[in-house]
Write a protein that holds these residues in place. Sequence first.
Motif, PDB file in Angstrom:
ATOM      1  N   SER A   1      39.838  71.385  37.742  1.00 28.99           N
ATOM      2  CA  SER A   1      38.805  71.931  38.623  1.00 28.99           C
ATOM      3  C   SER A   1      39.377  72.614  39.859  1.00 28.99           C
ATOM      4  O   SER A   1      38.632  73.025  40.738  1.00 28.99           O
ATOM      5  CB  SER A   1      37.866  70.804  39.064  1.00 28.99           C
ATOM      6  N   GLN A   2      40.699  72.712  39.949  1.00 27.44           N
ATOM      7  CA  GLN A   2      41.314  73.226  41.157  1.00 27.44           C
ATOM      8  C   GLN A   2      41.738  74.682  40.972  1.00 27.44           C
ATOM      9  O   GLN A   2      42.911  75.002  40.818  1.00 27.44           O
ATOM     10  CB  GLN A   2      42.499  72.340  41.542  1.00 27.44           C
ATOM     11  N   SER A   3      40.778  75.575  41.022  1.00 25.86           N
ATOM     12  CA  SER A   3      41.080  76.992  40.958  1.00 25.86           C
ATOM     13  C   SER A   3      41.455  77.475  42.354  1.00 25.86           C
ATOM     14  O   SER A   3      41.354  76.750  43.338  1.00 25.86           O
ATOM     15  CB  SER A   3      39.872  77.771  40.437  1.00 25.86           C
ATOM     16  N   SER A   4      41.871  78.720  42.440  1.00 26.46           N
ATOM     17  CA  SER A   4      42.268  79.276  43.738  1.00 26.46           C
ATOM     18  C   SER A   4      41.065  79.679  44.571  1.00 26.46           C
ATOM     19  O   SER A   4      41.209  79.966  45.764  1.00 26.46           O
ATOM     20  CB  SER A   4      43.175  80.488  43.519  1.00 26.46           C
ATOM     21  N   VAL A   5      39.877  79.708  43.959  1.00 26.36           N
ATOM     22  CA  VAL A   5      38.673  80.152  44.661  1.00 26.36           C
ATOM     23  C   VAL A   5      37.909  78.931  45.157  1.00 26.36           C
ATOM     24  O   VAL A   5      37.589  78.012  44.384  1.00 26.36           O
ATOM     25  CB  VAL A   5      37.775  80.995  43.739  1.00 26.36           C
ATOM     26  N   THR A   6      37.632  78.883  46.466  1.00 22.24           N
ATOM     27  CA  THR A   6      36.847  77.785  47.025  1.00 22.24           C
ATOM     28  C   THR A   6      35.379  77.996  46.689  1.00 22.24           C
ATOM     29  O   THR A   6      34.837  79.080  46.951  1.00 22.24           O
ATOM     30  CB  THR A   6      37.025  77.713  48.545  1.00 22.24           C
ATOM     31  N   PRO A   7      34.715  77.015  46.103  1.00 22.73           N
ATOM     32  CA  PRO A   7      33.291  77.188  45.758  1.00 22.73           C
ATOM     33  C   PRO A   7      32.464  77.453  47.012  1.00 22.73           C
ATOM     34  O   PRO A   7      32.773  76.966  48.106  1.00 22.73           O
ATOM     35  CB  PRO A   7      32.921  75.840  45.122  1.00 22.73           C
ATOM     36  N   ALA A   8      31.420  78.216  46.850  1.00 23.56           N
ATOM     37  CA  ALA A   8      30.520  78.523  47.955  1.00 23.56           C
ATOM     38  C   ALA A   8      29.304  77.606  47.905  1.00 23.56           C
ATOM     39  O   ALA A   8      28.822  77.240  46.826  1.00 23.56           O
ATOM     40  CB  ALA A   8      30.068  79.982  47.888  1.00 23.56           C
ATOM     41  N   ILE A   9      28.795  77.237  49.067  1.00 22.02           N
ATOM     42  CA  ILE A   9      27.598  76.409  49.168  1.00 22.02           C
ATOM     43  C   ILE A   9      26.391  77.317  49.380  1.00 22.02           C
ATOM     44  O   ILE A   9      26.422  78.222  50.221  1.00 22.02           O
ATOM     45  CB  ILE A   9      27.716  75.413  50.324  1.00 22.02           C
TER      46      ILE A   9
ATOM     47  N   ARG B   1      35.852  70.485  48.147  1.00 21.56           N
ATOM     48  CA  ARG B   1      36.492  71.749  48.481  1.00 21.56           C
ATOM     49  C   ARG B   1      35.494  72.709  49.124  1.00 21.56           C
ATOM     50  O   ARG B   1      35.829  73.442  50.071  1.00 21.56           O
ATOM     51  CB  ARG B   1      37.114  72.362  47.230  1.00 21.56           C
ATOM     52  N   ALA B   2      34.266  72.712  48.605  1.00 18.75           N
ATOM     53  CA  ALA B   2      33.247  73.598  49.171  1.00 18.75           C
ATOM     54  C   ALA B   2      32.933  73.231  50.615  1.00 18.75           C
ATOM     55  O   ALA B   2      32.598  74.105  51.437  1.00 18.75           O
ATOM     56  CB  ALA B   2      31.975  73.539  48.320  1.00 18.75           C
ATOM     57  N   LEU B   3      33.045  71.946  50.947  1.00 18.96           N
ATOM     58  CA  LEU B   3      32.798  71.490  52.311  1.00 18.96           C
ATOM     59  C   LEU B   3      34.033  71.653  53.204  1.00 18.96           C
ATOM     60  O   LEU B   3      34.011  71.259  54.372  1.00 18.96           O
ATOM     61  CB  LEU B   3      32.367  70.021  52.287  1.00 18.96           C
ATOM     62  N   HIS B   4      35.129  72.188  52.637  1.00 22.42           N
ATOM     63  CA  HIS B   4      36.369  72.436  53.373  1.00 22.42           C
ATOM     64  C   HIS B   4      36.944  71.145  53.953  1.00 22.42           C
ATOM     65  O   HIS B   4      37.410  71.106  55.098  1.00 22.42           O
ATOM     66  CB  HIS B   4      36.142  73.470  54.485  1.00 22.42           C
ATOM     67  N   GLU B   5      36.925  70.080  53.151  1.00 27.94           N
ATOM     68  CA  GLU B   5      37.479  68.792  53.545  1.00 27.94           C
ATOM     69  C   GLU B   5      38.762  68.534  52.756  1.00 27.94           C
ATOM     70  O   GLU B   5      38.774  68.631  51.529  1.00 27.94           O
ATOM     71  CB  GLU B   5      36.472  67.658  53.272  1.00 27.94           C
TER      72      GLU B   5
ATOM     73  N   CYS C   1      20.646  70.553  53.292  1.00 29.27           N
ATOM     74  CA  CYS C   1      20.510  70.496  51.839  1.00 29.27           C
ATOM     75  C   CYS C   1      21.135  71.741  51.221  1.00 29.27           C
ATOM     76  O   CYS C   1      20.971  72.854  51.739  1.00 29.27           O
ATOM     77  CB  CYS C   1      19.041  70.404  51.424  1.00 29.27           C
ATOM     78  N   GLY C   2      21.849  71.544  50.142  1.00 31.97           N
ATOM     79  CA  GLY C   2      22.498  72.680  49.499  1.00 31.97           C
ATOM     80  C   GLY C   2      22.843  72.410  48.056  1.00 31.97           C
ATOM     81  O   GLY C   2      22.606  71.318  47.528  1.00 31.97           O
ATOM     82  N   THR C   3      23.386  73.420  47.415  1.00 33.83           N
ATOM     83  CA  THR C   3      23.871  73.301  46.044  1.00 33.83           C
ATOM     84  C   THR C   3      25.223  73.983  45.923  1.00 33.83           C
ATOM     85  O   THR C   3      25.560  74.882  46.702  1.00 33.83           O
ATOM     86  CB  THR C   3      22.899  73.935  45.028  1.00 33.83           C
ATOM     87  N   VAL C   4      25.990  73.538  44.951  1.00 37.37           N
ATOM     88  CA  VAL C   4      27.270  74.150  44.605  1.00 37.37           C
ATOM     89  C   VAL C   4      27.240  74.470  43.120  1.00 37.37           C
ATOM     90  O   VAL C   4      26.776  73.659  42.308  1.00 37.37           O
ATOM     91  CB  VAL C   4      28.454  73.209  44.938  1.00 37.37           C
ATOM     92  N   SER C   5      27.726  75.631  42.757  1.00 37.72           N
ATOM     93  CA  SER C   5      27.817  76.033  41.358  1.00 37.72           C
ATOM     94  C   SER C   5      29.170  75.606  40.803  1.00 37.72           C
ATOM     95  O   SER C   5      30.215  75.908  41.389  1.00 37.72           O
ATOM     96  CB  SER C   5      27.645  77.548  41.236  1.00 37.72           C
TER      97      SER C   5
END
Length: 527
Positions: free
Chosen positions: A35-43, A222-226, A78-82
């Motif tokens: 699951s560790q691609s170079s692209v950070t998922p967006a929220i 990763r999407a939360l930048h933690e 509240c949010g979602t991640v793809s």
Amino acid sequence: MKLSKRNGAATLGLALGATGFGLVGTASAAPDTASQSSVTPAIAWQACPQYSDDVLGFLGVQPKDRAAFRTMWARTDCGTVSVPLDYRHPEGQHVTIAFTRLKAKDQAHRQGVLFMNPGGPGGSGYLMPEQLALQNPADAQLNDQYDLIGFDPRGIGYSTSYDCSGIQGGPPPQSGQMTKAQVRQAYDQSAKTNAACSSSDPAFLGQLTTANAARDLDQLRRALHERQASYFGVSWGTQLGAVYRSMFPATIHRMWLDSVVSPRAYDLAYRIDDSTQAMEQDFGLFAAWLAQRDSVYGLGDTAQKVTARVLALREQGDAHPWQFTDMASPLGGGFIAFLASSQNTGWEQAAAALKNMTTAVSGQPAPPGVPAAAGSDGPPPPPPSGAPQAFNPTAQQAYLCNEDDSSRAFEPLWDEYQRNLRQNPVTGDLTALRPTCAGWTLPVQHFTLRYSSGSLEMSGHRYETLTPYPWVWQMRDTIGGTVFTVDDFRHGSLAQVPVCAAHLAAYFETGAPDSGSCPGLQPGDAT
């Protein structure tokens, strides 16, 4: 067969129902990198759903707590991640993971994010931060230094989900011991339902696994930048936590797992064997308690005499179920087993019902206390308009059956049922028949649990039966960590009891290992 697929359907709530378990195997022999691609998922941030007083009542929020809930909800994001449906093909179909974030109140001393999962599999954790914080001040303290993250695992709640009709998520209700023909009928119906469900959308249902849920959590981190995340899980949530830690050990800050599954809990036959044995052992404690109160309940002045009396009553109910004029359904040996299986917080009510059942007569009204003990008030009222679903049975069945490695043939199931009835004569009517994955068409998928030295607390409950106490030590030997003991019968009660929750809050504040104990939920405590 009626099917409905939802991406963002309202099926959330705090569910600590049946416990599900994953499979220890070989798909992740090293820390996961899928699951560790170079692209950070967006929220995708969005407005949080709003709930009426009727809905909050349905969710268990008491009137006195609704203002506090709404205050917390007003500062919740509240949010979602793809995320990829299949992590082997990240460029393919994606699904959404829905989550909530209750930001830390003390930003100057913030320690990061704290994921939390209430169990299941199939339970929603979307509102868990608020519901947990309302339980007591120690739980609320978790929000001082942590962003509390509630989330719906894939297949559940506001995350992409799927429903098959007819999925029950457990064995059929039992009024007493079942004949081979009755077990066969239940087995055949389960196989038919499972086959229809699992073949209806195998591409989606086949990806409901604990390992994928763990990968989703890492994507959310990763999407939360933690750089790291903490985690609190209960029941099946401990399976998810153990897998998450095994796959991504370097990303774990602190973790507490309560009511811990066994490393072998992927095998439903093993799970039922241990749980039925624990239930019968707990009845031994109840029998000793009853013997000390023979002048009140009259069931015997030794544990042996009590056991013989209750066993005879159970056998009487199996042979000739009681049909009371004021109850729609008969009561058989299964009801006696149910009373005998009571936790210590319910012993007084169960003891009174057992006493009254010794003189019960079919064709008459039920003895005092029996309808209440049997829960014969009828089905619960329908949920109010806009109420979220607390539990997704289809997701539970998929997570279980995609990972369960026990036999799916009828004869081994029947032999197991008979053996557990023999070995657990008082309580076995209630516990001996396990859920089955017969007919499930999707392949078993394996994952690996790995030992690591990172910060980990695990709590086992000395007398509970859903996840028996020895399992926490088995898990400690497999993945590491420190064991904390809760001296009660109640599954997942750690955070419910203020004196226990104080240990939870102290651990997440300091990270100091805690090998102590707390009393847990005792008779007379508010629940």
